[in-house]
Motif scaffolding. Structure first.
Motif, PDB file in Angstrom:
ATOM      1  N   ARG A   1     -43.815 -11.710  92.293  1.00 27.83           N
ATOM      2  CA  ARG A   1     -43.026 -10.475  92.167  1.00 27.83           C
ATOM      3  C   ARG A   1     -41.966 -10.591  91.079  1.00 27.83           C
ATOM      4  N   MET A   2     -41.360 -11.755  91.020  1.00 33.73           N
ATOM      5  CA  MET A   2     -40.241 -11.939  90.097  1.00 33.73           C
ATOM      6  C   MET A   2     -40.705 -11.735  88.657  1.00 33.73           C
ATOM      7  N   SER A   3     -41.940 -12.139  88.355  1.00 36.65           N
ATOM      8  CA  SER A   3     -42.422 -11.983  86.983  1.00 36.65           C
ATOM      9  C   SER A   3     -43.087 -10.625  86.760  1.00 36.65           C
ATOM     10  N   ARG A   4     -43.579  -9.985  87.852  1.00 37.25           N
ATOM     11  CA  ARG A   4     -44.372  -8.763  87.673  1.00 37.25           C
ATOM     12  C   ARG A   4     -43.615  -7.466  87.887  1.00 37.25           C
ATOM     13  N   SER A   5     -42.575  -7.470  88.719  1.00 37.25           N
ATOM     14  CA  SER A   5     -41.933  -6.198  89.068  1.00 37.25           C
ATOM     15  C   SER A   5     -41.174  -5.622  87.879  1.00 37.25           C
ATOM     16  N   SER A   6     -41.272  -4.292  87.730  1.00 37.59           N
ATOM     17  CA  SER A   6     -40.545  -3.639  86.640  1.00 37.59           C
ATOM     18  C   SER A   6     -39.142  -3.242  87.095  1.00 37.59           C
ATOM     19  N   ASP A   7     -38.839  -3.477  88.376  1.00 36.86           N
ATOM     20  CA  ASP A   7     -37.556  -3.043  88.919  1.00 36.86           C
ATOM     21  C   ASP A   7     -36.537  -4.180  88.925  1.00 36.86           C
ATOM     22  N   ALA A   8     -35.370  -3.922  88.337  1.00 34.20           N
ATOM     23  CA  ALA A   8     -34.338  -4.962  88.188  1.00 34.20           C
ATOM     24  C   ALA A   8     -33.818  -5.456  89.540  1.00 34.20           C
ATOM     25  N   THR A   9     -33.640  -4.540  90.497  1.00 30.78           N
ATOM     26  CA  THR A   9     -33.132  -4.948  91.814  1.00 30.78           C
ATOM     27  C   THR A   9     -34.142  -5.835  92.529  1.00 30.78           C
ATOM     28  N   VAL A  10     -35.422  -5.487  92.423  1.00 30.79           N
ATOM     29  CA  VAL A  10     -36.464  -6.303  93.052  1.00 30.79           C
ATOM     30  C   VAL A  10     -36.462  -7.702  92.439  1.00 30.79           C
ATOM     31  N   ARG A  11     -36.385  -7.788  91.104  1.00 34.84           N
ATOM     32  CA  ARG A  11     -36.395  -9.103  90.443  1.00 34.84           C
ATOM     33  C   ARG A  11     -35.176  -9.933  90.843  1.00 34.84           C
ATOM     34  N   ALA A  12     -34.005  -9.301  90.854  1.00 37.38           N
ATOM     35  CA  ALA A  12     -32.771 -10.015  91.230  1.00 37.38           C
ATOM     36  C   ALA A  12     -32.835 -10.490  92.676  1.00 37.38           C
ATOM     37  N   THR A  13     -33.401  -9.653  93.564  1.00 41.13           N
ATOM     38  CA  THR A  13     -33.500 -10.017  94.978  1.00 41.13           C
ATOM     39  C   THR A  13     -34.486 -11.161  95.172  1.00 41.13           C
TER      40      THR A  13
END
Length: 204
Positions: free
Chosen positions: A160-172
């Motif tokens: 998820r950390m490398s694939r998600s386009s959403d900043a909050t998802v990556r930070a979480t």
């Protein structure tokens, strides 16, 4: 839109129903409470303020059904009533700690529900699900739960950390991985210490 209103009124209706759950109905209601708890936790920090408030009210109402200590302090804290993400995350960590202490038989189902929500249509709910599941996993000492979920969740977060386009998802994902690593390191460290203790005893 219609969907939001439906979601808010569904959560509110559920809270109202809890007043009638007595006697034989109590057991049935309790099962439904446990099924809906993870969803309430995730939508406490929904994009929509109406949904947020409905979830707060409902969670407060049904919490008397959950055998947790210090409920009042938990739900009157500013973390619970705050709209800041960092306060929400603190609240969820505290709630998860109580779940892992007092509702051990439910952690499996809560984790299952949270992991399902990794694919929710709303990025904020995905992020909340990641935070909730890792709050549970990093605070449980149930080896069965850890063996079932730890590696799976770890793998999901990394992708998820490398694939998600959403900043909050990556930070979480990033902070959740940190939580997991810290907890597993302490587990590894403890078992390592114990083995060393054993070997020294055997020598003497």
């Amino acid at each position: 839109g219609m969907d939001l209103k439906m979601r808010a009124s569904a959560f509110a209706a559920f809270g109202a129903l809890s007043a009638f759950a007595v006697g034989a109905q109590r057991e049935v209601f309790l099962e439904q409470v446990h099924a809906v708890v993870p969803r309430l936790v995730l939508h406490l920090h929904d994009d929509d303020m109406t949904v947020r408030q409905a979830c707060r009210n409902t969670l407060k109402k049904i919490v008397s059904f959950l055998d947790l200590e210090g409920n009042f302090e938990l739900f009157s804290s500013h973390f619970f009533n705050s709209d800041h993400r960092s306060d929400y995350e603190d609240f969820v960590r505290d709630l998860s700690r109580r779940f892992t202490q007092h509702l051990t038989s439910r952690i499996d189902a809560y984790l299952g529900a949270a992991i399902q929500a990794y694919d929710a249509p709303w990025p904020i709910i995905q992020a909340n699900a990641i935070h909730f599941s890792c709050s549970l996993l990093s605070q449980t000492d149930d080896q069965r739960i850890l063996s079932l979920y730890y590696t799976q969740v770890f793998g999901l977060l990394v992708s998820r950390m490398s694939r998600s386009s959403d900043a909050t998802v990556r930070a979480t994902c990033s902070s959740a991985l940190g939580m997991l690593l810290k907890s597993s390191n302490s587990l590894i460290w403890r078992s390592d210490r114990l083995e060393h203790g054993d070997s020294t005893r055997r020598i003497s």
